[in-house]
Write a protein that holds these residues in place. Structure first.
Motif, mmCIF file in Angstrom:
data_model
loop_
_atom_site.group_PDB
_atom_site.id
_atom_site.type_symbol
_atom_site.label_atom_id
_atom_site.label_comp_id
_atom_site.label_asym_id
_atom_site.label_seq_id
_atom_site.Cartn_x
_atom_site.Cartn_y
_atom_site.Cartn_z
ATOM 1 N N LYS A 189 -19.394 11.500 -9.163
ATOM 2 C CA LYS A 189 -19.868 10.116 -9.060
ATOM 3 C C LYS A 189 -20.809 9.762 -10.204
ATOM 4 O O LYS A 189 -20.904 8.608 -10.606
ATOM 5 C CB LYS A 189 -20.586 9.901 -7.728
ATOM 6 N N ASN A 190 -21.518 10.754 -10.706
ATOM 7 C CA ASN A 190 -22.507 10.529 -11.765
ATOM 8 C C ASN A 190 -21.899 10.676 -13.158
ATOM 9 O O ASN A 190 -22.633 10.828 -14.136
ATOM 10 C CB ASN A 190 -23.674 11.506 -11.596
ATOM 11 N N ASN A 191 -20.565 10.642 -13.219
ATOM 12 C CA ASN A 191 -19.846 10.786 -14.490
ATOM 13 C C ASN A 191 -20.203 12.096 -15.195
ATOM 14 O O ASN A 191 -20.293 12.170 -16.412
ATOM 15 C CB ASN A 191 -20.125 9.608 -15.423
ATOM 16 N N LYS A 192 -20.416 13.095 -14.377
ATOM 17 C CA LYS A 192 -20.747 14.412 -14.920
ATOM 18 C C LYS A 192 -19.458 15.200 -15.137
ATOM 19 O O LYS A 192 -18.557 15.178 -14.298
ATOM 20 C CB LYS A 192 -21.661 15.160 -13.952
ATOM 21 N N LYS A 193 -19.379 15.897 -16.255
ATOM 22 C CA LYS A 193 -18.211 16.755 -16.509
ATOM 23 C C LYS A 193 -18.318 18.015 -15.680
ATOM 24 O O LYS A 193 -19.345 18.705 -15.701
ATOM 25 C CB LYS A 193 -18.124 17.118 -17.988
ATOM 26 N N LEU A 194 -17.261 18.315 -14.955
ATOM 27 C CA LEU A 194 -17.221 19.528 -14.146
ATOM 28 C C LEU A 194 -16.191 20.483 -14.737
ATOM 29 O O LEU A 194 -14.991 20.198 -14.707
ATOM 30 C CB LEU A 194 -16.846 19.195 -12.705
ATOM 31 N N PRO A 195 -16.649 21.614 -15.283
ATOM 32 C CA PRO A 195 -15.680 22.580 -15.831
ATOM 33 C C PRO A 195 -15.005 23.356 -14.702
ATOM 34 O O PRO A 195 -15.556 23.521 -13.608
ATOM 35 C CB PRO A 195 -16.563 23.497 -16.688
ATOM 36 N N TYR A 196 -13.809 23.837 -14.979
ATOM 37 C CA TYR A 196 -13.084 24.643 -13.986
ATOM 38 C C TYR A 196 -12.391 25.802 -14.699
ATOM 39 O O TYR A 196 -12.156 25.767 -15.909
ATOM 40 C CB TYR A 196 -12.036 23.795 -13.244
ATOM 41 N N GLU A 197 -12.046 26.803 -13.922
ATOM 42 C CA GLU A 197 -11.279 27.945 -14.434
ATOM 43 C C GLU A 197 -10.489 28.561 -13.291
ATOM 44 O O GLU A 197 -11.023 28.795 -12.205
ATOM 45 C CB GLU A 197 -12.190 28.987 -15.074
ATOM 46 N N VAL A 198 -9.210 28.802 -13.528
ATOM 47 C CA VAL A 198 -8.314 29.423 -12.543
ATOM 48 C C VAL A 198 -7.588 30.571 -13.216
ATOM 49 O O VAL A 198 -7.104 30.432 -14.340
ATOM 50 C CB VAL A 198 -7.263 28.414 -12.006
ATOM 51 N N LYS A 199 -7.495 31.691 -12.502
ATOM 52 C CA LYS A 199 -6.705 32.826 -12.988
ATOM 53 C C LYS A 199 -5.590 33.091 -11.981
ATOM 54 O O LYS A 199 -5.833 33.197 -10.788
ATOM 55 C CB LYS A 199 -7.575 34.058 -13.181
#
Length: 450
Positions: A209-219
Motif C-alpha cells: 500500500k505504501n508503494n514499497k518494493k517487496l523483493p521475492y525469491e523462490v527455489k
C-alpha cells in the motif's frame, strides 16, 4: 476356286495378328502402366506402416513423459489481490468479490538442468531434472498508474501464485521469501490463478500500500521431459539457462539474446520487456483473450532427441513411383533393343523388389539410423534387381546398366531428402533431365514395327 478361298481365309486370319504385332509395343506400354498402378497398392500399405510406426513412437514418448513428468511451463510468481464490488438490484445491495492480477516488476530466472535418456522399447525419451531460482520484486506502481482504489484491495489476504504444467514434477516443498517473511506454497490455485494447475500461498502484503518494493525469491526443483518454457510476466524478464545437452532447439515467441553451444552442453540468456508482449502488468477481470495472450508469449528450449527416420522414410517413399517408372522404362528399352522378351510377371517381381526397399529402409532405420539403413537397403535392392536382370537376359551389360541406374536414382533421392532450401529446384531439374533422356531413347524405337 477352292484354292482362292483358302488363300483369302488365311489373309483374313493374318490381318488381326498383323495388327497386334504392329501395336505390340504400345500394348506392352499399357500393360506396364497397369503394373505401375498395381504396385501403388503395396506402396500405399508401406506408407501407412511408416505413419503407424511414427504414431507408435509418439505414444511411447508420451507414455514415458506421463510417468516421469510432462514438458513444463513455469508461469509466475504473480499476485492475486481481491476487492469487493457492490451492486444494487431493486434497491437491494449485493457485495461480490472480484480478482485483480499483479505481475512482478522484475523476474529473474536462473536454471541448471541435468538431462538423461529413458528408453521405451526402441524409442528414447529425453527427461530432465532442474534447479530453478526465481527472484525479483513487486510494487504497487502499476496499480497507482491504473488509478485503482488501493483502499479497496485486500492486501492482507493476497495470493502468491505460481503455475506449473505438471505437479508431478515437483521434487521438494516450495516456499517463497517475500520481504522478511517466508511463505510455504499449498497445492492447487483455489480459483486465484490465471490457470488451474500450480501452487499458491496466502500472504499479508499490506506493505505494498505504501508503494514499497517487496523483493521475492523462490527455489524450485522441477522434473520434466522434452522441453521447458517460461512466461515473461515481469516488466523486465531475464532467463539464464544451462544444461548438459548439445542439440537444443529454442522455441516460443522469443529467441535467446546470447547462446553458447558446445559438444557437451549449452547455455542461453533471454531478456524480454513488457513492451514485447500483448498484455499489461495489471489485469482486472481477466478474460480468455488475456490468458491466450499470456500463453502465446512463452519461450524456452526443446530437448527432443532429433529422430527423423519416419519423416525421412515417408519423404523417400513419395519418390517410389519415379523409381518404379524409370526402372520399368529401362527394362522396356532393354527388351526392345536387345530383342529379349520379358514377361509381365517379371516386371511385377522387379516392382515388388523396389517396393520392398522402403520396408527394409523403415525396419533398418529403427535400429541403425536412417543414413546407414538407406545405404544398406539400397545396396540389397540393387544387388537383387541387377542379379535378376542378369538371370533374365543372360547378359552382363543390361544388368550393369540396371544396377547403375538404380544406384544413381537412390543417390539422387537421398540428396533430395537431405536438401531443404534447394529441394524443389534440384528435384525439378533432375526430373527435366530424366524426361529428356527418356525422350531421346524413345525416338530410336520404331513403335509400329516388330
Amino acid at each position: 476356286m477352292d484354292g482362292f478361298n483358302e488363300n483369302s481365309n488365311e489373309q483374313q486370319a493374318q490381318q488381326p495378328m498383323g495388327c497386334l504385332h504392329r501395336f505390340s509395343k504400345t500394348i506392352k506400354v499399357v500393360i506396364i502402366g497397369g503394373l505401375i498402378l498395381l504396385l501403388m497398392i503395396p506402396m500405399f500399405m508401406i506408407e501407412n506402416l511408416i505413419s503407424e510406426r511414427g504414431r507408435t513412437q509418439e505414444e511411447a514418448i508420451n507414455e514415458v513423459s506421463e510417468k516421469w513428468s510432462l514438458a513444463q511451463t513455469v508461469t509466475g510468481p504473480y499476485l492475486n489481490i481481491q476487492y469487493p464490488v457492490v451492486t444494487e438490484n431493486n434497491g437491494e445491495k449485493k457485495v461480490s468479490i472480484k480478482d485483480l492480477i499483479l505481475f512482478p516488476d522484475e523476474l529473474l530466472i536462473n536454471g541448471q538442468l541435468k538431462t538423461e535418456i529413458l528408453k521405451r522399447s526402441l524409442y528414447e525419451v529425453n527427461v530432465y531434472q532442474s534447479e530453478l531460482t526465481l527472484k525479483g520484486s513487486f510494487s504497487s506502481e502499476e496499480l497507482i498508474k491504473s488509478r485503482i482504489d488501493m483502499g479497496q484491495l485486500q492486501f492482507d489476504r493476497a495470493a502468491i501464485c505460481l503455475n506449473l504444467t505438471d505437479m508431478r514434477g515437483i521434487s521438494e516443498q516450495i516456499s517463497i521469501t517475500f520481504g522478511d517473511s517466508v511463505y510455504v506454497f499449498e497445492p492447487g490455485m483455489d480459483n486465484r490463478g490465471i490457470d488451474n494447475t500450480g501452487v499458491h500461498a496466502i500472504a499479508d502484503l499490506s506493505e505494498l500500500k505504501n508503494n514499497k518494493k517487496l523483493p521475492y525469491e523462490v527455489k524450485i526443483k522441477l522434473k520434466g521431459s522434452q522441453s521447458i518454457n517460461f512466461i515473461p510476466l515481469g516488466k523486465t524478464t531475464r532467463v539464464d539457462l544451462k544444461a548438459n545437452w548439445n542439440t537444443p532447439s529454442f522455441t516460443g515467441s522469443y529467441l535467446p539474446n546470447n547462446r553458447d553451444i558446445t559438444e557437451k552442453e549449452f547455455s542461453a540468456q533471454w531478456q524480454v520487456l513488457n513492451l514485447n508482449r500483448n498484455y499489461s502488468q495489471v489485469m482486472i477481470d481477466y478474460t480468455n483473450f488475456n490468458i491466450k495472450n499470456i500463453d502465446n508469449s512463452s519461450f524456452g528450449v526443446n530437448f527432443k532427441i532429433p529422430v527423423e527416420q519416419y519423416q525421412q522414410s515417408m519423404r523417400s517413399a513419395k519418390y517410389a513411383i519415379l523409381i518404379i517408372l524409370l526402372t520399368f522404362g529401362v527394362i522396356f528399352f532393354t527388351e526392345i533393343m536387345n530383342k529379349t522378351r520379358i514377361h509381365a510377371l517379371q516386371y511385377l517381381l522387379v516392382g515388388l523388389a523396389l517396393c520392398l526397399f522402403y520396408s527394409l529402409l523403415l525396419s533398418f532405420s529403427e535400429h541403425i539410423g536412417f543414413n546407414p539403413a538407406y545405404l544398406l537397403s539400397a545396396t540389397l535392392t540393387i544387388i537383387l534387381v541387377g542379379g535378376y536382370m542378369f538371370g533374365i537376359t543372360k547378359r552382363k551389360k543390361p544388368s550393369l546398366i540396371m544396377s547403375g541406374l538404380l544406384g544413381v536414382l537412390y543417390l539422387y533421392i537421398f540428396v533430395l531428402i537431405q536438401l531443404e532450401t534447394f529441394a524443389l529446384l534440384t528435384g525439378s531439374l533432375g526430373l527435366f533431365i530424366i524426361l529428356a533422356m527418356v525422350m531421346y531413347f524413345s525416338k530410336k524405337i520404331d513403335w509400329f514395327n516388330e
